[in-house]
Design a protein around this motif. Sequence first.
Motif, PDB file in Angstrom:
ATOM      1  N   ASP A  79       0.831  -1.222   0.000  1.00 17.01           N
ATOM      2  CA  ASP A  79       0.000   0.000   0.000  1.00 17.01           C
ATOM      3  C   ASP A  79       0.862   1.267   0.000  1.00 17.01           C
ATOM      4  N   GLN A  80       2.094   1.160   0.514  1.00 17.86           N
ATOM      5  CA  GLN A  80       3.004   2.303   0.570  1.00 17.86           C
ATOM      6  C   GLN A  80       4.120   2.185  -0.466  1.00 17.86           C
ATOM      7  N   GLY A  81       3.896   1.391  -1.500  1.00 19.16           N
ATOM      8  CA  GLY A  81       4.871   1.283  -2.578  1.00 19.16           C
ATOM      9  C   GLY A  81       5.653  -0.017  -2.596  1.00 19.16           C
ATOM     10  N   GLY A  82       5.665  -0.744  -1.492  1.00 22.25           N
ATOM     11  CA  GLY A  82       6.322  -2.043  -1.457  1.00 22.25           C
ATOM     12  C   GLY A  82       7.818  -1.963  -1.239  1.00 22.25           C
ATOM     13  N   ILE A  83       8.382  -3.060  -0.694  1.00 21.55           N
ATOM     14  CA  ILE A  83       9.820  -3.087  -0.409  1.00 21.55           C
ATOM     15  C   ILE A  83      10.601  -3.968  -1.375  1.00 21.55           C
ATOM     16  N   PHE A  84       9.899  -4.632  -2.293  1.00 26.25           N
ATOM     17  CA  PHE A  84      10.563  -5.543  -3.218  1.00 26.25           C
ATOM     18  C   PHE A  84      10.702  -4.894  -4.594  1.00 26.25           C
ATOM     19  N   ALA A  85      11.910  -4.883  -5.135  1.00 23.66           N
ATOM     20  CA  ALA A  85      12.163  -4.265  -6.446  1.00 23.66           C
ATOM     21  C   ALA A  85      11.423  -4.987  -7.567  1.00 23.66           C
ATOM     22  N   THR A  86      11.052  -6.225  -7.342  1.00 23.39           N
ATOM     23  CA  THR A  86      10.377  -7.008  -8.385  1.00 23.39           C
ATOM     24  C   THR A  86       8.872  -6.789  -8.413  1.00 23.39           C
ATOM     25  N   GLU A  87       8.372  -5.968  -7.534  1.00 22.47           N
ATOM     26  CA  GLU A  87       6.936  -5.675  -7.544  1.00 22.47           C
ATOM     27  C   GLU A  87       6.651  -4.644  -8.621  1.00 22.47           C
ATOM     28  N   ASP A  88       6.227  -5.137  -9.759  1.00 21.75           N
ATOM     29  CA  ASP A  88       5.926  -4.219 -10.852  1.00 21.75           C
ATOM     30  C   ASP A  88       4.432  -3.951 -10.957  1.00 21.75           C
ATOM     31  N   ARG A  89       3.653  -4.563 -10.063  1.00 27.82           N
ATOM     32  CA  ARG A  89       2.212  -4.323 -10.051  1.00 27.82           C
ATOM     33  C   ARG A  89       1.635  -4.837  -8.729  1.00 27.82           C
ATOM     34  N   THR A  90       0.474  -4.300  -8.396  1.00 23.91           N
ATOM     35  CA  THR A  90      -0.253  -4.847  -7.259  1.00 23.91           C
ATOM     36  C   THR A  90      -1.184  -5.935  -7.785  1.00 23.91           C
ATOM     37  N   THR A  91      -1.616  -6.786  -6.880  1.00 24.44           N
ATOM     38  CA  THR A  91      -2.537  -7.854  -7.252  1.00 24.44           C
ATOM     39  C   THR A  91      -3.865  -7.613  -6.535  1.00 24.44           C
ATOM     40  N   THR A  92      -4.803  -8.515  -6.712  1.00 19.98           N
ATOM     41  CA  THR A  92      -6.128  -8.368  -6.115  1.00 19.98           C
ATOM     42  C   THR A  92      -6.490  -9.644  -5.364  1.00 19.98           C
ATOM     43  N   HIS A  93      -7.538  -9.565  -4.563  1.00 19.67           N
ATOM     44  CA  HIS A  93      -8.002 -10.768  -3.871  1.00 19.67           C
ATOM     45  C   HIS A  93      -8.466 -11.819  -4.883  1.00 19.67           C
ATOM     46  N   ASP A  94      -9.000 -11.378  -6.029  1.00 21.83           N
ATOM     47  CA  ASP A  94      -9.451 -12.313  -7.057  1.00 21.83           C
ATOM     48  C   ASP A  94      -8.294 -12.930  -7.839  1.00 21.83           C
ATOM     49  N   ASP A  95      -7.208 -12.208  -7.993  1.00 18.68           N
ATOM     50  CA  ASP A  95      -6.029 -12.671  -8.743  1.00 18.68           C
ATOM     51  C   ASP A  95      -4.791 -12.265  -7.937  1.00 18.68           C
ATOM     52  N   PRO A  96      -4.518 -12.992  -6.828  1.00 21.74           N
ATOM     53  CA  PRO A  96      -3.593 -12.486  -5.819  1.00 21.74           C
ATOM     54  C   PRO A  96      -2.093 -12.653  -6.072  1.00 21.74           C
ATOM     55  N   ILE A  97      -1.694 -13.470  -7.037  1.00 21.60           N
ATOM     56  CA  ILE A  97      -0.252 -13.710  -7.181  1.00 21.60           C
ATOM     57  C   ILE A  97       0.214 -13.574  -8.621  1.00 21.60           C
ATOM     58  N   TYR A  98       1.486 -13.328  -8.759  1.00 14.61           N
ATOM     59  CA  TYR A  98       2.184 -13.458 -10.033  1.00 14.61           C
ATOM     60  C   TYR A  98       3.570 -14.011  -9.709  1.00 14.61           C
ATOM     61  N   THR A  99       4.237 -14.536 -10.703  1.00 19.88           N
ATOM     62  CA  THR A  99       5.536 -15.172 -10.504  1.00 19.88           C
ATOM     63  C   THR A  99       6.611 -14.426 -11.266  1.00 19.88           C
ATOM     64  N   LYS A 100       7.723 -14.190 -10.578  1.00 18.18           N
ATOM     65  CA  LYS A 100       8.898 -13.585 -11.200  1.00 18.18           C
ATOM     66  C   LYS A 100      10.118 -14.287 -10.625  1.00 18.18           C
ATOM     67  N   TYR A 101      11.022 -14.753 -11.494  1.00 13.61           N
ATOM     68  CA  TYR A 101      12.197 -15.531 -11.093  1.00 13.61           C
ATOM     69  C   TYR A 101      11.796 -16.797 -10.330  1.00 13.61           C
ATOM     70  N   GLY A 102      10.621 -17.322 -10.616  1.00 11.82           N
ATOM     71  CA  GLY A 102      10.153 -18.524  -9.942  1.00 11.82           C
ATOM     72  C   GLY A 102       9.621 -18.270  -8.541  1.00 11.82           C
ATOM     73  N   VAL A 103       9.582 -17.018  -8.119  1.00  4.62           N
ATOM     74  CA  VAL A 103       9.122 -16.634  -6.783  1.00  4.62           C
ATOM     75  C   VAL A 103       7.711 -16.087  -6.896  1.00  4.62           C
ATOM     76  N   LEU A 104       6.806 -16.624  -6.087  1.00  3.51           N
ATOM     77  CA  LEU A 104       5.422 -16.147  -6.083  1.00  3.51           C
ATOM     78  C   LEU A 104       5.346 -14.838  -5.313  1.00  3.51           C
TER      79      LEU A 104
END
Length: 180
Positions: A79-104
Amino acid sequence: AHCTVLDVKPEVLTEIEEIYGTEVVTLMSNSLNIEEAIKDADIVIGAVLIPGRKAPTLVSEKMVSQMQPGSVIIDIAVDQGGIFATEDRTTTHDDPIYTKYGVLHYAVPNMPGAVARTSTIALTNATLPYAARIAKLGHIEAAKEDDTILTGFNVFKGKVTNPDVAESLDKEYAEVTSLF
């Protein structure tokens, strides 16, 4: 479970050690300790809050790429921008995850919204004593008597009264007590 907690405040780490003893490993939060702690972690929870400011990026893309495939990142600070450099988008309760470098990556803003009733009860329990004091004394007198209420002023009489918010928004800061 093996649990490691990192923080920048030694007193927080001491309190955790006093409560949990050797069941939890505590480390000072710095880039070296973060990198070492997350390399083999199954779950990494980012929970950094600097009131009035964007969360700092503490976990680089390189660090995430070194994590084990199938590991999970949960960013409470999204909500405050995130601490992970790989967060290129927010997700939703309906579609809560994405994978980057094999990490959910789980990056749902307003996570308490998933348990609305419970989170509302918890928030009410935490804030009701302050609301009652403000109702009884008025906001100015309550703030004069209680520093916690005083720190809740971000804007007053059209002036930004929180130094971090003022800096983040590039606005002039005004000391709230000078406006009473």
